[in-house]
Design an enzyme around this catalytic site. Structure first.
Site, mmCIF file in Angstrom:
data_model
loop_
_atom_site.group_PDB
_atom_site.id
_atom_site.type_symbol
_atom_site.label_atom_id
_atom_site.label_comp_id
_atom_site.label_asym_id
_atom_site.label_seq_id
_atom_site.Cartn_x
_atom_site.Cartn_y
_atom_site.Cartn_z
ATOM 1 N N GLY A 12 0.880 -1.225 0.042
ATOM 2 C CA GLY A 12 -0.185 0.132 0.124
ATOM 3 C C GLY A 12 0.808 1.287 0.121
ATOM 4 O O GLY A 12 2.102 1.221 -0.323
ATOM 5 N N TYR A 144 -13.424 2.351 12.462
ATOM 6 C CA TYR A 144 -12.216 2.403 12.142
ATOM 7 C C TYR A 144 -11.423 2.904 13.460
ATOM 8 O O TYR A 144 -10.461 2.133 13.603
ATOM 9 C CB TYR A 144 -11.797 3.255 10.787
ATOM 10 N N LYS A 148 -8.801 0.719 15.662
ATOM 11 C CA LYS A 148 -7.673 1.007 15.803
ATOM 12 C C LYS A 148 -7.152 1.351 17.484
ATOM 13 O O LYS A 148 -5.935 1.149 17.747
ATOM 14 C CB LYS A 148 -7.283 2.557 14.908
ATOM 15 N N PRO A 171 -0.064 8.038 12.751
ATOM 16 C CA PRO A 171 0.501 8.961 12.052
ATOM 17 C C PRO A 171 -0.866 9.853 11.509
ATOM 18 O O PRO A 171 -2.005 9.699 11.715
ATOM 19 C CB PRO A 171 0.591 8.304 10.451
ATOM 20 N N ASN A 173 -2.674 12.459 8.556
ATOM 21 C CA ASN A 173 -3.271 12.053 6.910
ATOM 22 C C ASN A 173 -1.824 11.864 6.304
ATOM 23 O O ASN A 173 -0.944 12.539 6.367
ATOM 24 C CB ASN A 173 -4.046 13.165 6.514
ATOM 25 N N VAL A 174 -1.623 10.778 5.512
ATOM 26 C CA VAL A 174 -0.537 10.431 4.599
ATOM 27 C C VAL A 174 -1.052 10.675 3.271
ATOM 28 O O VAL A 174 -1.946 10.468 2.785
ATOM 29 C CB VAL A 174 -0.134 9.213 5.137
ATOM 30 N N HIS A 187 -8.350 9.081 0.409
ATOM 31 C CA HIS A 187 -8.528 10.233 1.095
ATOM 32 C C HIS A 187 -8.421 11.723 0.245
ATOM 33 O O HIS A 187 -8.399 11.584 -0.956
ATOM 34 C CB HIS A 187 -7.124 10.274 2.108
ATOM 35 N N ARG A 216 -6.637 20.213 8.722
ATOM 36 C CA ARG A 216 -5.624 18.878 8.779
ATOM 37 C C ARG A 216 -4.263 19.119 8.928
ATOM 38 O O ARG A 216 -3.766 20.106 8.349
ATOM 39 C CB ARG A 216 -6.009 18.062 7.368
HETATM 40 P P1 NAP Z 1 -3.424 1.252 1.622
HETATM 41 O O1 NAP Z 1 -2.651 2.117 0.601
HETATM 42 O O2 NAP Z 1 -5.076 0.987 1.366
HETATM 43 O O3 NAP Z 1 -2.840 -0.118 1.702
HETATM 44 C C1 NAP Z 1 -3.295 -1.096 2.778
HETATM 45 C C2 NAP Z 1 -2.566 -2.478 2.787
HETATM 46 O O4 NAP Z 1 -3.112 -3.224 3.491
HETATM 47 C C3 NAP Z 1 -2.281 -3.065 1.591
HETATM 48 O O5 NAP Z 1 -0.987 -3.417 1.221
HETATM 49 C C4 NAP Z 1 -3.338 -4.088 1.495
HETATM 50 O O6 NAP Z 1 -2.961 -5.525 0.668
HETATM 51 C C5 NAP Z 1 -3.203 -4.524 2.825
HETATM 52 N N1 NAP Z 1 -4.515 -5.244 3.257
HETATM 53 C C6 NAP Z 1 -5.720 -4.768 3.419
HETATM 54 N N2 NAP Z 1 -6.541 -5.650 3.645
HETATM 55 C C7 NAP Z 1 -5.780 -6.802 3.871
HETATM 56 C C8 NAP Z 1 -6.025 -8.100 4.330
HETATM 57 N N3 NAP Z 1 -7.666 -8.368 4.653
HETATM 58 N N4 NAP Z 1 -5.212 -8.921 4.772
HETATM 59 C C9 NAP Z 1 -3.766 -8.619 4.222
HETATM 60 N N5 NAP Z 1 -3.494 -7.182 3.864
HETATM 61 C C10 NAP Z 1 -4.735 -6.410 3.785
HETATM 62 O O7 NAP Z 1 -3.310 1.787 3.062
HETATM 63 P P2 NAP Z 1 -2.300 2.932 3.565
HETATM 64 O O8 NAP Z 1 -2.534 4.136 3.363
HETATM 65 O O9 NAP Z 1 -0.856 2.365 3.199
HETATM 66 O O10 NAP Z 1 -2.461 2.518 5.083
HETATM 67 C C11 NAP Z 1 -1.313 1.699 5.907
HETATM 68 C C12 NAP Z 1 -1.518 1.953 7.432
HETATM 69 O O11 NAP Z 1 -1.368 3.352 7.591
HETATM 70 C C13 NAP Z 1 -2.896 1.423 7.691
HETATM 71 O O12 NAP Z 1 -2.990 0.598 8.834
HETATM 72 C C14 NAP Z 1 -3.808 2.740 7.812
HETATM 73 O O13 NAP Z 1 -4.800 2.611 8.915
HETATM 74 C C15 NAP Z 1 -2.748 3.733 8.396
HETATM 75 N N6 NAP Z 1 -2.793 5.093 8.255
HETATM 76 C C16 NAP Z 1 -3.343 5.653 6.963
HETATM 77 C C17 NAP Z 1 -3.278 6.922 6.685
HETATM 78 C C18 NAP Z 1 -3.492 7.478 5.348
HETATM 79 O O14 NAP Z 1 -3.913 8.828 5.245
HETATM 80 N N7 NAP Z 1 -3.474 6.817 4.160
HETATM 81 C C19 NAP Z 1 -3.282 7.936 7.913
HETATM 82 C C20 NAP Z 1 -3.150 7.335 9.107
HETATM 83 C C21 NAP Z 1 -2.876 6.069 9.072
HETATM 84 P P3 NAP Z 1 -3.429 -5.415 -1.137
HETATM 85 O O15 NAP Z 1 -2.303 -4.393 -1.666
HETATM 86 O O16 NAP Z 1 -3.118 -6.846 -1.411
HETATM 87 O O17 NAP Z 1 -4.849 -4.757 -0.995
HETATM 88 O O1 GFB Z 2 -8.788 12.464 3.988
HETATM 89 P P1 GFB Z 2 -10.148 12.616 4.249
HETATM 90 O O2 GFB Z 2 -10.982 11.845 3.246
HETATM 91 O O3 GFB Z 2 -10.506 11.841 5.609
HETATM 92 O O4 GFB Z 2 -10.563 14.212 4.341
HETATM 93 P P2 GFB Z 2 -10.350 12.731 7.172
HETATM 94 C C1 GFB Z 2 -11.786 14.625 4.323
HETATM 95 C C2 GFB Z 2 -12.012 16.212 4.295
HETATM 96 O O5 GFB Z 2 -11.641 16.591 2.982
HETATM 97 C C3 GFB Z 2 -13.403 16.394 4.426
HETATM 98 C C4 GFB Z 2 -12.819 17.257 2.282
HETATM 99 O O6 GFB Z 2 -13.402 17.812 5.187
HETATM 100 C C5 GFB Z 2 -13.921 16.583 2.853
HETATM 101 O O7 GFB Z 2 -15.116 17.381 2.839
HETATM 102 N N1 GFB Z 2 -13.099 16.597 0.785
HETATM 103 C C6 GFB Z 2 -12.696 17.650 -0.262
HETATM 104 C C7 GFB Z 2 -12.507 15.411 0.428
HETATM 105 N N2 GFB Z 2 -12.850 17.038 -1.233
HETATM 106 C C8 GFB Z 2 -12.672 15.727 -0.933
HETATM 107 C C9 GFB Z 2 -12.519 14.572 -1.837
HETATM 108 O O8 GFB Z 2 -12.462 14.399 -2.958
HETATM 109 N N3 GFB Z 2 -12.349 13.408 -1.139
HETATM 110 C C10 GFB Z 2 -12.116 13.107 0.113
HETATM 111 N N4 GFB Z 2 -11.783 11.979 0.864
HETATM 112 N N5 GFB Z 2 -12.275 14.210 0.886
HETATM 113 C C11 GFB Z 2 -9.833 10.043 7.682
HETATM 114 C C12 GFB Z 2 -10.728 9.057 8.499
HETATM 115 O O9 GFB Z 2 -10.462 11.224 8.072
HETATM 116 O O10 GFB Z 2 -8.828 10.258 8.045
HETATM 117 C C13 GFB Z 2 -9.960 7.879 8.018
HETATM 118 O O11 GFB Z 2 -11.899 8.851 7.873
HETATM 119 C C14 GFB Z 2 -8.304 7.964 8.208
HETATM 120 O O12 GFB Z 2 -10.297 6.809 9.006
HETATM 121 C C15 GFB Z 2 -7.891 8.989 7.545
HETATM 122 O O13 GFB Z 2 -8.215 8.262 9.749
HETATM 123 C C16 GFB Z 2 -6.418 9.361 7.765
HETATM 124 O O14 GFB Z 2 -9.076 13.324 7.557
HETATM 125 O O15 GFB Z 2 -11.623 13.457 7.277
#
Ligand code: NAP
Ligand code: GFB
Length: 337
Positions: A12, A144, A148, A171, A173-174, A187, A216
């Site tokens: 991912g 979620y 977590k 972390p 938002n990434v 996201h 954010r």
């Molecule tokens: P991602 O791009 O969606 O990748 C998710 C990964 O988990 C993929 O490698 C996926 O494998 C694997 N996965 C999902 N379901 C699975 C299952 N049932 N069994 C085995 N593997 C599984 O997510 P990410 O953004 O890299 O997130 C990684 C971590 O960071 C997560 O724990 C997430 O909660 C955390 N995190 C993310 C953000 C963010 O903004 N993205 C922010 C804070 C924390 P496949 O490739 O095979 O689907």
């Molecule tokens: O990254 P995001 O979807 O998640 O951001 P959160 C949502 C914010 O961005 C809201 C605005 O204020 C949305 O109204 N936004 C504007 C959009 N345009 C868009 C769009 O096209 N797509 C999306 N997605 N948002 C998540 C949690 O919260 O943060 C997850 O729900 C996870 O569980 C993730 O923790 C890191 O920051 O609001």
């Protein structure tokens, strides 16, 4: 004695960033691969971690000594709002299987990944590692968020009963290369990059969801990757660490994204403006205020991280965003869109 590091969720956004850093940082450096290390980046196709049998087989196959646990059902605000039980149940299953397999196979260390959305919605700011359980999370992603949060509870329980060296990272938002750019489930940054790209390509309106007012903090995936490697090698406490950007220069915007400290957040409108610039969109854009804003803010303090890691350089936001847009354009045909 070799070190075998299993990265669950290794295919991912965050997993690919760790792989990039391990392969591109100088070998033996603080974030580079070490001679005695073997890194394994597992995807769901190798083992569906919701299944305890497949989880056990993965551990039997690789015999990991260390685990960075990223695998999760992940999504942005709108996906979370739609599937709260699914996010709760699937992530509980994955986390319970990975933590128990790590215990059964005597992993020397396990780092699990939480998120700043675990924090209570109504609580004094800035958010610190001590706030996690002080009230309900925002209703938009309570499934979620509770799954977590439970990992922190499990880590303490495994430590007390079995002496396991389990910890977690929180972390903000990434974003970065290999993100999920799905128009509905992603996201905000990848979602808006994709939407802005289509608006430019098709000469259609670019519409940002919500009011643009929520605030954010963001971290570039390849910076976060280095923080995970630091935590794996240099941090041995059960308590979680918030992993977010550092304040290294005053506003203007170009600095703000990777210098975001607990008192410096950015609005969704500022994010949209930055994406318009990075994509090179010439038109104006509008807000669809019929769509949710989600949590208004979740400012997390990085004081603990900064007190422990010493000198760390974050990637300038515009460079990080340009990298993400470049990757998206070059990989459009095989990206998660
Ligand atoms: P991602 O791009 O969606 O990748 C998710 C990964 O988990 C993929 O490698 C996926 O494998 C694997 N996965 C999902 N379901 C699975 C299952 N049932 N069994 C085995 N593997 C599984 O997510 P990410 O953004 O890299 O997130 C990684 C971590 O960071 C997560 O724990 C997430 O909660 C955390 N995190 C993310 C953000 C963010 O903004 N993205 C922010 C804070 C924390 P496949 O490739 O095979 O689907
Ligand atoms: O990254 P995001 O979807 O998640 O951001 P959160 C949502 C914010 O961005 C809201 C605005 O204020 C949305 O109204 N936004 C504007 C959009 N345009 C868009 C769009 O096209 N797509 C999306 N997605 N948002 C998540 C949690 O919260 O943060 C997850 O729900 C996870 O569980 C993730 O923790 C890191 O920051 O609001």
């Amino acid at each position: 004695m070799s070190t075998i590091i299993l990265v669950t969720g290794g295919t991912g956004l965050v997993g690919k960033a760790i792989e990039y850093v391990i392969e591109n940082e100088p070998a033996g450096s603080r974030f580079g691969k070490r001679p005695n290390e073997k890194w394994i980046f597992a995807s769901s196709s190798e083992a569906d971690l919701r299944d305890p049998v497949q989880t056990r087989k993965l551990y039997e196959k690789y015999q990991p000594t260390h685990v960075i646990h990223l695998a999760a059902l992940v999504g942005g605000l709108f996906k979370n709002m739609k599937y709260k039980l699914t996010f709760l149940r699937e992530n509980i299953l994955i986390n319970d299987n990975v933590l128990h397999a790590s215990y059964e196979h005597k992993a020397q260390k396990l780092i699990s990944c939480l998120s700043t959305c675990v924090f209570p919605d109504k609580v004094e700011y800035p958010l610190t590692e001590l706030n996690i359980h002080n009230g309900p999370p925002h209703e938009s992603n309570f499934g979620y968020a509770h799954a977590k949060r439970m990992v922190d509870v499990q880590n303490h329980a495994y430590k007390e009963e079995f002496g396991c060296n389990f910890t977690s990272a929180i972390p903000t938002n990434v974003f970065g290369p290999h993100d999920n750019y799905d128009l509905e489930d992603s996201h905000v940054i990848p979602g808006l990059i994709h939407k802005c790209y289509l608006a430019k390509k098709n000469n259609t309106p670019f519409v940002v969801s919500g009011t643009g007012k929520p605030l954010r903090q963001f971290i570039y995936s390849r910076d976060l990757a280095k923080l995970f490697i630091w935590q794996l090698r240099e941090y041995d406490d059960v308590e979680p660490v918030i992993l977010s950007g550092n304040k290294i220069c005053p506003r203007p915007l170009s600095c703000i994204f990777n210098v975001v400290g607990e008192d410096e957040e950015v609005s969704i409108k500022e994010v949209a403006d930055a994406i318009v610039k990075a994509v090179g969109f010439q038109g104006s854009y509008t807000f669809d205020t019929s769509r949710a804003d989600g949590q208004y803010r979740k400012p997390a303090s990085n004081k603990k991280l900064l007190s422990l890691i010493g000198d760390f350089k974050f990637t300038p936001f515009e460079e990080a965003l340009n990298e993400s847009v470049k990757w998206f354009l070059e990989n459009y045909n095989n990206a998660r869109i």
